[in-house]
Write an enzyme that holds these catalytic residues in place. Sequence first.
Site, mmCIF file in Angstrom:
data_model
loop_
_atom_site.group_PDB
_atom_site.id
_atom_site.type_symbol
_atom_site.label_atom_id
_atom_site.label_comp_id
_atom_site.label_asym_id
_atom_site.label_seq_id
_atom_site.Cartn_x
_atom_site.Cartn_y
_atom_site.Cartn_z
ATOM 1 N N ASP A 1 0.844 -1.193 0.000
ATOM 2 C CA ASP A 1 0.000 0.000 0.000
ATOM 3 C C ASP A 1 0.882 1.246 0.000
ATOM 4 O OD1 ASP A 1 -1.801 2.024 0.331
ATOM 5 O OD2 ASP A 1 -2.847 1.103 2.041
ATOM 6 N N GLY B 1 -11.219 5.528 -12.041
ATOM 7 C CA GLY B 1 -12.017 4.748 -12.976
ATOM 8 C C GLY B 1 -12.637 5.687 -13.986
ATOM 9 N N ALA C 1 -6.457 14.888 -17.834
ATOM 10 C CA ALA C 1 -7.228 15.958 -18.471
ATOM 11 C C ALA C 1 -8.319 16.477 -17.535
ATOM 12 C CB ALA C 1 -7.851 15.436 -19.752
ATOM 13 N N TYR D 1 -11.631 13.868 -8.113
ATOM 14 C CA TYR D 1 -10.472 13.309 -8.837
ATOM 15 C C TYR D 1 -9.579 14.411 -9.436
ATOM 16 C CZ TYR D 1 -8.126 10.629 -12.563
ATOM 17 O OH TYR D 1 -7.206 10.051 -13.419
ATOM 18 N N ASN E 1 -7.838 10.119 -21.672
ATOM 19 C CA ASN E 1 -8.557 8.886 -22.071
ATOM 20 C C ASN E 1 -7.680 7.865 -22.785
ATOM 21 O OD1 ASN E 1 -11.224 9.300 -21.158
ATOM 22 N ND2 ASN E 1 -11.517 10.813 -22.771
ATOM 23 N N GLU F 1 -14.548 0.835 -15.681
ATOM 24 C CA GLU F 1 -14.127 0.911 -17.067
ATOM 25 C C GLU F 1 -14.463 2.271 -17.680
ATOM 26 O OE1 GLU F 1 -16.378 -0.920 -15.729
ATOM 27 O OE2 GLU F 1 -18.209 -1.032 -16.907
ATOM 28 N N LYS G 1 -20.141 -3.678 -24.467
ATOM 29 C CA LYS G 1 -21.577 -3.712 -24.794
ATOM 30 C C LYS G 1 -21.808 -4.265 -26.204
ATOM 31 C CE LYS G 1 -22.658 0.130 -21.686
ATOM 32 N NZ LYS G 1 -23.151 1.519 -21.572
ATOM 33 N N GLN H 1 -21.900 14.001 -26.839
ATOM 34 C CA GLN H 1 -20.721 14.510 -26.123
ATOM 35 C C GLN H 1 -19.455 14.031 -26.843
ATOM 36 O OE1 GLN H 1 -22.901 12.190 -25.123
ATOM 37 N NE2 GLN H 1 -22.190 10.944 -23.417
HETATM 38 P P1 NAD Z 1 -5.647 1.681 -13.059
HETATM 39 O O1 NAD Z 1 -6.748 1.845 -12.067
HETATM 40 O O2 NAD Z 1 -5.741 0.526 -14.001
HETATM 41 O O3 NAD Z 1 -4.233 1.614 -12.323
HETATM 42 C C1 NAD Z 1 -3.958 2.294 -11.123
HETATM 43 C C2 NAD Z 1 -3.370 1.268 -10.177
HETATM 44 O O4 NAD Z 1 -2.986 1.930 -8.965
HETATM 45 C C3 NAD Z 1 -4.386 0.199 -9.781
HETATM 46 O O5 NAD Z 1 -3.924 -1.095 -10.141
HETATM 47 C C4 NAD Z 1 -4.529 0.339 -8.279
HETATM 48 O O6 NAD Z 1 -4.695 -0.880 -7.582
HETATM 49 C C5 NAD Z 1 -3.206 1.007 -7.924
HETATM 50 N N1 NAD Z 1 -3.269 1.688 -6.633
HETATM 51 C C6 NAD Z 1 -4.250 2.496 -6.170
HETATM 52 N N2 NAD Z 1 -3.987 2.889 -4.921
HETATM 53 C C7 NAD Z 1 -2.801 2.319 -4.593
HETATM 54 C C8 NAD Z 1 -2.016 2.327 -3.414
HETATM 55 N N3 NAD Z 1 -2.411 2.994 -2.329
HETATM 56 N N4 NAD Z 1 -0.862 1.617 -3.407
HETATM 57 C C9 NAD Z 1 -0.464 0.904 -4.499
HETATM 58 N N5 NAD Z 1 -1.187 0.863 -5.636
HETATM 59 C C10 NAD Z 1 -2.342 1.561 -5.678
HETATM 60 O O7 NAD Z 1 -5.554 3.055 -13.859
HETATM 61 P P2 NAD Z 1 -4.740 3.404 -15.177
HETATM 62 O O8 NAD Z 1 -5.728 3.641 -16.240
HETATM 63 O O9 NAD Z 1 -3.652 2.438 -15.403
HETATM 64 O O10 NAD Z 1 -4.142 4.815 -14.749
HETATM 65 C C11 NAD Z 1 -2.818 4.974 -14.272
HETATM 66 C C12 NAD Z 1 -2.620 6.429 -13.854
HETATM 67 O O11 NAD Z 1 -2.887 7.301 -14.956
HETATM 68 C C13 NAD Z 1 -3.548 6.879 -12.715
HETATM 69 O O12 NAD Z 1 -2.827 7.749 -11.877
HETATM 70 C C14 NAD Z 1 -4.633 7.637 -13.429
HETATM 71 O O13 NAD Z 1 -5.223 8.598 -12.609
HETATM 72 C C15 NAD Z 1 -3.862 8.253 -14.578
HETATM 73 N N6 NAD Z 1 -4.746 8.562 -15.718
HETATM 74 C C16 NAD Z 1 -5.267 7.547 -16.459
HETATM 75 C C17 NAD Z 1 -6.103 7.858 -17.526
HETATM 76 C C18 NAD Z 1 -6.711 6.776 -18.377
HETATM 77 O O14 NAD Z 1 -7.400 7.102 -19.339
HETATM 78 N N7 NAD Z 1 -6.494 5.503 -18.092
HETATM 79 C C19 NAD Z 1 -6.401 9.186 -17.849
HETATM 80 C C20 NAD Z 1 -5.850 10.198 -17.050
HETATM 81 C C21 NAD Z 1 -4.987 9.872 -16.006
#
Ligand code: NAD
Length: 324
Positions: free
Chosen positions: A53, A78, A118, A148, A177, A190, A199, A219
Amino acid sequence: MSVDVLVAGGGGFIGGHLVSRLIDRGRTVRSVDVKPLDEWHQVHPDAENVTADLSLLDGAMSASQGVGEVYMLAADMGGMGFIENNKAACMLSVLTSTHMLQAARAQGVERYFYSSSACVYPAGLQEDSRVTALKESDAYPAMPEDGYGWEKLFSERMCRHFEEDFGLVTRVARYHNIYGPHGTWNGGREKAPAAVCRKIAEAAISGQHEIEIWGDGQQTRSFTRIEDCLRGTELVMHGSSGEPVNVGSSELVTINQLVDIVEEIAGITCDRHYRLDAPLGVRGRNSDNALIEELHGWTPSTALADGLEVTYARVHDRVKRSRG
Ligand code: NAD
């Protein structure tokens, strides 16, 4: 095992792909995630895979020990359905962001990458589906996505000040995204591309050609393929500028057009049912990539229709297996 790079959140969608790319480049990688190993999107046997953690300072300190570079992707997040209904949980990621920065400083990490979003941009600039693409300076005056987005903007600022005050080299990308295989495709976290793929796959497999769409489908968004995201991430991490930059596609589509593309890939047409009371997020959002092109030479390279083919195939496979 001696490692030189840490991927925080390596059990997640982007983290799993990043670990794979870093290993391909000959790096030795520690991948850390709070989830049990059997819930990781990808587990790479060549990495040191750790469940911990990172919101706890002890966890962050152990994870950062001995590494020169940290890619900080860990966050509780998410799609819109999740972030609109879990604002406190999203904001609690600030503990992870804070402790990871403190640990990186204490452990003498050389470079620190932070994955922003974003969602830091003000909603007031995103009220029209025919949006003007968002440029980095639009983040201020600040009025990000509630929950967020505030956490992301605050953590970006912490990166800036850790560099200014403590000399930790920090780099920040604002992802728009990101989609691709090995992402979350069900369960409520998702995002739109995976949800639409699921879907349509369900419709194709069941023969009931119907789809529920959140909102009126008008949108707009842009969607960035994972490979483009990883290339941008590496360039930003190793570039000379610490300015937060967009990593996003500039191919703007409506959600209806996203559905059109996936329907074409699947070879079916669905009756569309619009759920106007569903979580919607902003009306329109696109990425202005002038700054990242100027600073890092990055432009997105994948057309959405091409990127979605492989994502749809993977989600279709998962849906089929889940139905037995
Ligand atoms: P994801 O949810 O698949 O991966 C994030 C991971 O962080 C998860 O596996 C989760 O278990 C882990 N996590 C959360 N809290 C934790 C903790 N306390 N200790 C250890 N691990 C922890 O999301 P993703 O899509 O892979 O996104 C990765 C990063 O990119 C995130 O910071 C997200 O905010 C950012 N982001 C993603 C998107 C996107 O479209 N996917 C867009 C903008 C920003």
